[in-house]
Motif scaffolding. Structure first.
Motif, PDB file in Angstrom:
ATOM      1  N   GLY A 185      58.465  11.518  34.251  1.00 47.90           N
ATOM      2  CA  GLY A 185      57.922  10.382  33.512  1.00 47.90           C
ATOM      3  C   GLY A 185      57.541  10.722  32.089  1.00 47.90           C
ATOM      4  N   HIS A 186      57.376  12.026  31.820  1.00 43.55           N
ATOM      5  CA  HIS A 186      56.884  12.422  30.501  1.00 43.55           C
ATOM      6  C   HIS A 186      57.846  13.341  29.773  1.00 43.55           C
ATOM      7  N   TYR A 187      59.145  13.118  30.031  1.00 40.63           N
ATOM      8  CA  TYR A 187      60.106  13.573  29.036  1.00 40.63           C
ATOM      9  C   TYR A 187      60.640  12.330  28.343  1.00 40.63           C
ATOM     10  N   PRO A 188      61.135  12.488  27.122  1.00 40.42           N
ATOM     11  CA  PRO A 188      61.526  11.310  26.361  1.00 40.42           C
ATOM     12  C   PRO A 188      62.777  10.653  26.910  1.00 40.42           C
ATOM     13  N   LEU A 189      62.859   9.366  26.717  1.00 36.43           N
ATOM     14  CA  LEU A 189      64.046   8.609  27.097  1.00 36.43           C
ATOM     15  C   LEU A 189      65.286   9.293  26.533  1.00 36.43           C
ATOM     16  N   PRO A 190      66.212   9.736  27.398  1.00 33.52           N
ATOM     17  CA  PRO A 190      67.392  10.450  26.896  1.00 33.52           C
ATOM     18  C   PRO A 190      68.327   9.541  26.097  1.00 33.52           C
ATOM     19  N   TRP A 191      69.053  10.135  25.174  1.00 33.43           N
ATOM     20  CA  TRP A 191      70.089   9.456  24.411  1.00 33.43           C
ATOM     21  C   TRP A 191      69.575   8.137  23.810  1.00 33.43           C
ATOM     22  N   MET A 192      68.447   8.246  23.090  1.00 37.30           N
ATOM     23  CA  MET A 192      67.859   7.056  22.470  1.00 37.30           C
ATOM     24  C   MET A 192      68.811   6.422  21.472  1.00 37.30           C
ATOM     25  N   THR A 193      68.798   5.112  21.419  1.00 39.69           N
ATOM     26  CA  THR A 193      69.524   4.388  20.383  1.00 39.69           C
ATOM     27  C   THR A 193      68.633   4.294  19.139  1.00 39.69           C
ATOM     28  N   GLU A 194      69.234   3.859  18.041  1.00 37.90           N
ATOM     29  CA  GLU A 194      68.444   3.685  16.816  1.00 37.90           C
ATOM     30  C   GLU A 194      67.300   2.709  17.034  1.00 37.90           C
ATOM     31  N   ASP A 195      67.567   1.641  17.786  1.00 43.19           N
ATOM     32  CA  ASP A 195      66.538   0.630  18.025  1.00 43.19           C
ATOM     33  C   ASP A 195      65.390   1.178  18.879  1.00 43.19           C
ATOM     34  N   GLU A 196      65.674   2.167  19.713  1.00 40.04           N
ATOM     35  CA  GLU A 196      64.652   2.706  20.613  1.00 40.04           C
ATOM     36  C   GLU A 196      63.796   3.784  19.960  1.00 40.04           C
ATOM     37  N   TYR A 197      64.375   4.513  19.014  1.00 46.15           N
ATOM     38  CA  TYR A 197      63.679   5.640  18.399  1.00 46.15           C
ATOM     39  C   TYR A 197      62.544   5.160  17.493  1.00 46.15           C
ATOM     40  N   PRO A 198      61.364   5.827  17.468  1.00 49.96           N
ATOM     41  CA  PRO A 198      60.967   7.036  18.211  1.00 49.96           C
ATOM     42  C   PRO A 198      60.367   6.749  19.566  1.00 49.96           C
ATOM     43  N   GLY A 199      60.311   5.493  19.946  1.00 53.05           N
ATOM     44  CA  GLY A 199      59.803   5.141  21.273  1.00 53.05           C
ATOM     45  C   GLY A 199      58.369   4.661  21.268  1.00 53.05           C
ATOM     46  N   HIS A 200      58.027   3.910  22.323  1.00 50.14           N
ATOM     47  CA  HIS A 200      56.659   3.412  22.468  1.00 50.14           C
ATOM     48  C   HIS A 200      55.685   4.577  22.645  1.00 50.14           C
ATOM     49  N   LYS A 201      54.463   4.388  22.217  1.00 47.20           N
ATOM     50  CA  LYS A 201      53.437   5.400  22.462  1.00 47.20           C
ATOM     51  C   LYS A 201      53.000   5.323  23.918  1.00 47.20           C
ATOM     52  N   CYS A 202      53.015   6.471  24.570  1.00 47.70           N
ATOM     53  CA  CYS A 202      52.663   6.558  25.987  1.00 47.70           C
ATOM     54  C   CYS A 202      51.167   6.840  26.140  1.00 47.70           C
ATOM     55  N   TRP A 203      50.636   6.572  27.332  1.00 49.69           N
ATOM     56  CA  TRP A 203      49.219   6.864  27.590  1.00 49.69           C
ATOM     57  C   TRP A 203      48.916   8.365  27.489  1.00 49.69           C
ATOM     58  N   CYS A 204      49.962   9.204  27.590  1.00 47.66           N
ATOM     59  CA  CYS A 204      49.743  10.656  27.487  1.00 47.66           C
ATOM     60  C   CYS A 204      49.580  11.102  26.037  1.00 47.66           C
ATOM     61  N   GLY A 205      49.845  10.203  25.074  1.00 48.01           N
ATOM     62  CA  GLY A 205      49.678  10.520  23.655  1.00 48.01           C
ATOM     63  C   GLY A 205      50.975  10.757  22.911  1.00 48.01           C
ATOM     64  N   LYS A 206      52.075  10.951  23.653  1.00 48.50           N
ATOM     65  CA  LYS A 206      53.373  11.185  23.011  1.00 48.50           C
ATOM     66  C   LYS A 206      54.145   9.871  22.933  1.00 48.50           C
ATOM     67  N   HIS A 207      55.303   9.912  22.261  1.00 46.48           N
ATOM     68  CA  HIS A 207      56.129   8.727  22.096  1.00 46.48           C
ATOM     69  C   HIS A 207      57.430   8.854  22.895  1.00 46.48           C
ATOM     70  N   GLY A 208      57.890   7.715  23.416  1.00 48.89           N
ATOM     71  CA  GLY A 208      59.217   7.663  24.015  1.00 48.89           C
ATOM     72  C   GLY A 208      59.300   8.095  25.458  1.00 48.89           C
TER      73      GLY A 208
END
Length: 298
Positions: A156-179
């Motif tokens: 659950g806490h590795y980033p979404l693989p193969w992000m598209t431009e629209d997805e990058y850098p990703g939503h902020k997660c409750w763990c403090g990181k993005h994506g």
């Protein structure tokens, strides 16, 4: 007899199983909200209740949200935050007067399905919880593989693989990181995507119902969800290549995904085909508590 307890954020459940998996006792209560010590007492009461119902004593395994550090025993990474920083195993053993085995709840799903569920014919079973969040558990030879750090399969806490431009850098997660996948390949991710697309809050099951009725916005949200789930399983295939994937959690009940995932996964894996079975958990919501009991099945 094997006793298992599923320690959830809103409920605690106990089950007692015979060696053949027959249920001898089962009971659930609301998870206490008055603190850590009250939860320890609740576990004591559940064990007493199960043993009184079954008429004998059993081993005790407990599935928790989070995981104990294998060297210190301190719980970390739990969204039930009162567990973080606590020596839960030692405290439970003192309260119960016997050894207790703890495991992450997703690992309990994997063990349950490996012992007598959708992965009973497999050596390496990767369980994926696709519910409120996106979690994973790994069973090898019908036992938990927690890893040296005790955090194996924390997908659950590795980033979404193969992000598209629209997805990058990703939503902020409750763990403090993005994506993190915990914000995408799950029911919460479906609801968040729908809200960001429409400005409307809608439950995941209602979005799926709209999709089945031909709503184009709900269909697009669903298609992004299943593609993101495929990317997670593709990366897991590249790293672990298990004998079977077993899915649990609310979104695992969306039957369409089982037909659609293989074609999507093959676009992402480092290979020319994808034949790995993807199955729904046989024991459904009971997989966690059953897997906790089977932590003692040697």
């Amino acid at each position: 007899m094997f006793i298992g307890i599923d320690w959830g954020g809103t409920k605690m459940e106990v089950i007692a199983l015979d060696r053949d998996g027959t249920t001898r006792a089962r009971h659930r209560i609301a998870t206490p909200t008055s603190g850590y010590d009250a939860c320890i007492r609740a576990v004591q009461e559940l064990v007493v209740t199960a043993e009184q119902m079954a008429g004998e004593q059993g081993t005790i395994g407990i599935g928790i949200p989070g995981s104990p550090n294998p060297r210190t025993g301190i719980v970390r990474n739990s969204n039930a935050v009162l567990l973080n920083g606590q020596p839960l195993g030692r405290d439970l053993q003192a309260a119960l007067g016997r050894d207790v085995r703890l495991a992450n709840d997703a690992n309990c799903l994997a063990v349950s399905e490996a012992v007598d569920g959708a992965g009973k014919d497999a050596h390496t079973v990767f369980g994926v919880i696709v519910g409120t969040g996106h979690g994973g558990g790994l069973a090898i030879g019908k036992h938990v593989h927690a890893g040296y750090q005790g955090i194996a399969a924390e997908i659950g806490h590795y980033p979404l693989p193969w992000m598209t431009e629209d997805e990058y850098p990703g939503h902020k997660c409750w763990c403090g990181k993005h994506g993190c996948l915990d914000m995408y390949a799950c029911g919460t991710g479906v609801e968040l995507d729908y809200r960001m697309t429409t400005g409307i809050d809608r439950r995941g099951r209602d979005i799926i119902a709209d999709k089945r009725n031909g709503d184009p916005v709900a269909t697009a949200v669903y298609e992004r969800f299943v593609d993101r789930l495929a990317r997670s399983l593709a990366l897991l295939t590249n790293i672990v290549d298990p004998d079977v994937f077993v899915l649990g959690g609310g979104m695992s009940n969306v039957d369409e995904i089982y037909d659609e995932l293989p074609e999507l996964i093959v676009k992402y894996i480092f290979g020319d085909s994808f034949e790995t079975p993807i199955r729904k958990a046989v024991h459904g919501d009971s997989s966690g508590v059953r897997g906790a009991a089977w932590l003692w099945k040697d």
